[in-house]
Design a protein around this motif. Structure first.
Motif, mmCIF file in Angstrom:
data_model
loop_
_atom_site.group_PDB
_atom_site.id
_atom_site.type_symbol
_atom_site.label_atom_id
_atom_site.label_comp_id
_atom_site.label_asym_id
_atom_site.label_seq_id
_atom_site.Cartn_x
_atom_site.Cartn_y
_atom_site.Cartn_z
ATOM 1 N N MET A 188 4.800 4.394 -10.209
ATOM 2 C CA MET A 188 3.447 4.889 -10.484
ATOM 3 C C MET A 188 2.410 4.046 -9.747
ATOM 4 S SD MET A 188 1.578 5.173 -14.188
ATOM 5 C CE MET A 188 -0.222 5.203 -14.280
ATOM 6 N N LYS A 189 2.544 2.737 -9.864
ATOM 7 C CA LYS A 189 1.578 1.869 -9.204
ATOM 8 C C LYS A 189 1.654 2.016 -7.679
ATOM 9 C CE LYS A 189 -0.219 -2.791 -8.905
ATOM 10 N NZ LYS A 189 -0.214 -4.153 -9.448
ATOM 11 N N ARG A 190 2.894 2.032 -7.160
ATOM 12 C CA ARG A 190 3.087 2.148 -5.714
ATOM 13 C C ARG A 190 2.441 3.433 -5.180
ATOM 14 N NH1 ARG A 190 6.659 5.053 -3.228
ATOM 15 N NH2 ARG A 190 7.921 5.361 -5.094
ATOM 16 N N ILE A 191 2.665 4.530 -5.877
ATOM 17 C CA ILE A 191 2.132 5.826 -5.415
ATOM 18 C C ILE A 191 0.605 5.852 -5.520
ATOM 19 C CG2 ILE A 191 2.093 8.303 -5.918
ATOM 20 C CD1 ILE A 191 5.091 7.947 -6.832
ATOM 21 N N ARG A 192 0.073 5.285 -6.607
ATOM 22 C CA ARG A 192 -1.385 5.245 -6.757
ATOM 23 C C ARG A 192 -2.025 4.421 -5.644
ATOM 24 N NH1 ARG A 192 -4.711 1.514 -8.268
ATOM 25 N NH2 ARG A 192 -3.200 0.233 -9.375
ATOM 26 N N VAL A 193 -1.445 3.238 -5.393
ATOM 27 C CA VAL A 193 -2.010 2.359 -4.363
ATOM 28 C C VAL A 193 -1.909 3.031 -2.988
ATOM 29 C CG1 VAL A 193 -1.707 0.141 -3.175
ATOM 30 C CG2 VAL A 193 -1.639 0.248 -5.684
ATOM 31 N N ASN A 194 -0.759 3.658 -2.729
ATOM 32 C CA ASN A 194 -0.604 4.363 -1.443
ATOM 33 C C ASN A 194 -1.630 5.486 -1.294
ATOM 34 O OD1 ASN A 194 1.472 2.757 -0.607
ATOM 35 N ND2 ASN A 194 3.107 4.233 -1.064
ATOM 36 N N ALA A 195 -1.985 6.091 -2.407
ATOM 37 C CA ALA A 195 -2.982 7.175 -2.379
ATOM 38 C C ALA A 195 -4.402 6.626 -2.319
ATOM 39 C CB ALA A 195 -2.804 8.060 -3.608
ATOM 40 N N GLN A 196 -4.510 5.298 -2.316
ATOM 41 C CA GLN A 196 -5.808 4.625 -2.250
ATOM 42 C C GLN A 196 -6.744 5.030 -3.379
ATOM 43 O OE1 GLN A 196 -6.545 5.450 2.092
ATOM 44 N NE2 GLN A 196 -6.696 3.230 2.175
ATOM 45 N N LYS A 213 4.050 -1.147 -20.235
ATOM 46 C CA LYS A 213 3.781 -1.451 -21.642
ATOM 47 C C LYS A 213 3.744 -0.208 -22.525
ATOM 48 C CE LYS A 213 3.194 -5.818 -20.748
ATOM 49 N NZ LYS A 213 4.363 -6.687 -20.981
ATOM 50 N N ARG A 214 3.979 0.936 -21.928
ATOM 51 C CA ARG A 214 3.910 2.172 -22.701
ATOM 52 C C ARG A 214 5.199 2.988 -22.547
ATOM 53 N NH1 ARG A 214 -0.901 4.222 -25.617
ATOM 54 N NH2 ARG A 214 -2.480 2.701 -25.073
ATOM 55 N N ASN A 215 5.638 3.538 -23.647
ATOM 56 C CA ASN A 215 6.765 4.464 -23.628
ATOM 57 C C ASN A 215 6.178 5.863 -23.539
ATOM 58 O OD1 ASN A 215 9.264 5.673 -23.943
ATOM 59 N ND2 ASN A 215 9.224 5.509 -26.189
ATOM 60 N N ILE A 216 5.779 6.253 -22.338
ATOM 61 C CA ILE A 216 4.976 7.466 -22.224
ATOM 62 C C ILE A 216 5.813 8.737 -22.304
ATOM 63 C CG2 ILE A 216 3.439 6.084 -20.761
ATOM 64 C CD1 ILE A 216 3.865 7.946 -18.538
ATOM 65 N N SER A 217 5.139 9.820 -22.608
ATOM 66 C CA SER A 217 5.820 11.103 -22.813
ATOM 67 C C SER A 217 5.868 11.908 -21.526
ATOM 68 C CB SER A 217 5.069 11.909 -23.870
ATOM 69 O OG SER A 217 3.851 12.380 -23.314
ATOM 70 N N LEU A 218 6.732 12.919 -21.539
ATOM 71 C CA LEU A 218 6.866 13.774 -20.347
ATOM 72 C C LEU A 218 5.542 14.440 -19.970
ATOM 73 C CD1 LEU A 218 10.349 15.502 -20.813
ATOM 74 C CD2 LEU A 218 9.752 13.499 -19.438
ATOM 75 N N LYS A 219 4.756 14.849 -20.954
ATOM 76 C CA LYS A 219 3.478 15.497 -20.617
ATOM 77 C C LYS A 219 2.524 14.541 -19.908
ATOM 78 C CE LYS A 219 3.390 19.371 -23.801
ATOM 79 N NZ LYS A 219 2.757 19.999 -24.978
ATOM 80 N N SER A 220 2.559 13.279 -20.316
ATOM 81 C CA SER A 220 1.708 12.300 -19.623
ATOM 82 C C SER A 220 2.230 12.034 -18.211
ATOM 83 C CB SER A 220 1.647 10.992 -20.418
ATOM 84 O OG SER A 220 0.963 11.204 -21.635
ATOM 85 N N VAL A 221 3.556 12.005 -18.066
ATOM 86 C CA VAL A 221 4.145 11.854 -16.723
ATOM 87 C C VAL A 221 3.642 12.987 -15.831
ATOM 88 C CG1 VAL A 221 6.283 11.917 -15.375
ATOM 89 C CG2 VAL A 221 6.220 10.662 -17.548
ATOM 90 N N GLU A 222 3.618 14.188 -16.393
ATOM 91 C CA GLU A 222 3.179 15.350 -15.622
ATOM 92 C C GLU A 222 1.692 15.250 -15.235
ATOM 93 O OE1 GLU A 222 3.395 19.385 -17.497
ATOM 94 O OE2 GLU A 222 4.599 19.754 -15.701
ATOM 95 N N LYS A 223 0.877 14.800 -16.164
ATOM 96 C CA LYS A 223 -0.557 14.645 -15.865
ATOM 97 C C LYS A 223 -0.772 13.655 -14.721
ATOM 98 C CE LYS A 223 -2.618 15.650 -20.387
ATOM 99 N NZ LYS A 223 -3.372 15.076 -21.513
ATOM 100 N N ILE A 224 -0.032 12.545 -14.779
ATOM 101 C CA ILE A 224 -0.175 11.517 -13.750
ATOM 102 C C ILE A 224 0.338 12.046 -12.407
ATOM 103 C CG2 ILE A 224 0.610 9.210 -13.044
ATOM 104 C CD1 ILE A 224 0.718 8.586 -16.159
ATOM 105 N N ALA A 225 1.453 12.767 -12.447
ATOM 106 C CA ALA A 225 2.008 13.335 -11.212
ATOM 107 C C ALA A 225 1.005 14.288 -10.558
ATOM 108 C CB ALA A 225 3.317 14.062 -11.510
ATOM 109 N N LYS A 226 0.411 15.148 -11.361
ATOM 110 C CA LYS A 226 -0.549 16.113 -10.808
ATOM 111 C C LYS A 226 -1.763 15.403 -10.223
ATOM 112 C CE LYS A 226 0.891 20.196 -13.288
ATOM 113 N NZ LYS A 226 0.711 21.124 -14.393
ATOM 114 N N ALA A 227 -2.225 14.388 -10.935
ATOM 115 C CA ALA A 227 -3.403 13.655 -10.465
ATOM 116 C C ALA A 227 -3.105 12.912 -9.166
ATOM 117 C CB ALA A 227 -3.863 12.677 -11.541
#
Lengths: 77, 77
Positions: A13-21, A45-59
């Protein structure tokens, strides 16, 4: 070596965000997730849910599967 | 076509379990998740967390990434 899904997710997640600037704040805005949630997720630090994974992926404009790839680490502790 | 992470996950989970010739009850036992939870997850009725994804992956002896692949559907409603 035992893998940890949360660690794999958070590093990707961090790598992709940073690459996306994008900042965490920008990702927070576009994903409609709280900035603290984004920060926690990137630190594993979070045990996140699939829906949150999807939100982050879309963003970040990637497919969810991109967060689950095992990327070789380079000199990382 | 818009993809849905929960749908993708649930279809892959069921496919992998059936291929492994395990019943939902057996998967429930080995993953230490309730049988109703397994059933709901396979029907896309649960927004499950990364830790649960990991438990299911370990019980099915696959990497978590396998649940996020887009598999072509064959005559499925």
């Amino acid at each position: 070596m035992k893998k940890d899904i949360i660690k794999t997710f958070s590093k990707n997640m961090k790598r992709i965000r940073v690459n996306a600037q994008l900042t965490q704040e920008e990702l927070s805005f576009s994903s409609e997730l709280h900035r603290n949630y984004i920060s926690d997720a990137e630190r594993g630090k979070r045990n996140i849910s699939l829906k949150s994974v999807e939100k982050i992926a879309k963003a970040l404009n990637v497919e969810p599967i991109e967060f689950f790839r095992e990327i070789e680490e380079e000199k990382e502790n």
